[in-house]
Design a protein around this motif. Structure first.
Motif, PDB file in Angstrom:
ATOM      1  N   UNK A 197       0.653   4.560  -7.183  1.00  0.00           N
ATOM      2  CA  UNK A 197       0.373   3.176  -7.554  1.00  0.00           C
ATOM      3  C   UNK A 197       0.681   2.949  -9.036  1.00  0.00           C
ATOM      4  N   UNK A 198       0.273   3.875  -9.873  1.00  0.00           N
ATOM      5  CA  UNK A 198       0.577   3.773 -11.299  1.00  0.00           C
ATOM      6  C   UNK A 198       2.072   3.779 -11.559  1.00  0.00           C
ATOM      7  N   UNK A 199       2.807   4.594 -10.824  1.00  0.00           N
ATOM      8  CA  UNK A 199       4.261   4.634 -10.970  1.00  0.00           C
ATOM      9  C   UNK A 199       4.883   3.300 -10.581  1.00  0.00           C
ATOM     10  N   UNK A 200       4.429   2.709  -9.483  1.00  0.00           N
ATOM     11  CA  UNK A 200       4.982   1.423  -9.039  1.00  0.00           C
ATOM     12  C   UNK A 200       4.695   0.323 -10.057  1.00  0.00           C
ATOM     13  N   UNK A 201       3.497   0.293 -10.598  1.00  0.00           N
ATOM     14  CA  UNK A 201       3.161  -0.708 -11.617  1.00  0.00           C
ATOM     15  C   UNK A 201       3.991  -0.476 -12.871  1.00  0.00           C
ATOM     16  N   UNK A 202       4.177   0.768 -13.259  1.00  0.00           N
ATOM     17  CA  UNK A 202       4.974   1.099 -14.430  1.00  0.00           C
ATOM     18  C   UNK A 202       6.420   0.641 -14.250  1.00  0.00           C
ATOM     19  N   UNK A 203       7.003   0.898 -13.093  1.00  0.00           N
ATOM     20  CA  UNK A 203       8.384   0.470 -12.822  1.00  0.00           C
ATOM     21  C   UNK A 203       8.493  -1.049 -12.896  1.00  0.00           C
TER      22      UNK A 203
END
Length: 82
Positions: free
Chosen positions: A49-55
């Protein structure tokens, strides 16, 4: 830049996403070490989830910076005599 409200929101969002990825990874690692499956799965879910928000926020920043760069180039072209 970061003085605009959009820039502030994106900076905060990217920061939260990065911290979320770190917490998720640490939780996943702890779950793997303790062999408690649900902790590991929760950690991986938080990291993803953090990766998706970061992207998402990085893509927004890239679009904003491209638009700002194009505007600066256009302003410089208008200042140059022909």
């Amino acid at each position: 830049m970061a003085n605009h409200p959009e820039g502030i929101v994106e900076a905060v969002g990217a920061s939260v996403a990065n911290k979320g990825m770190l917490v998720g990874a640490a939780t996943g690692f702890f779950g793997w070490l303790s062999q408690v499956n649900w902790i590991g799965i929760a950690g991986v879910a938080v990291a993803v989830l953090g990766l998706m928000v970061n992207v998402y926020f990085q893509a927004r920043r890239d679009r904003r910076e491209t638009a700002e760069s194009a505007a600066k180039i256009q302003a410089l072209r208008e200042q140059c005599p022909r």
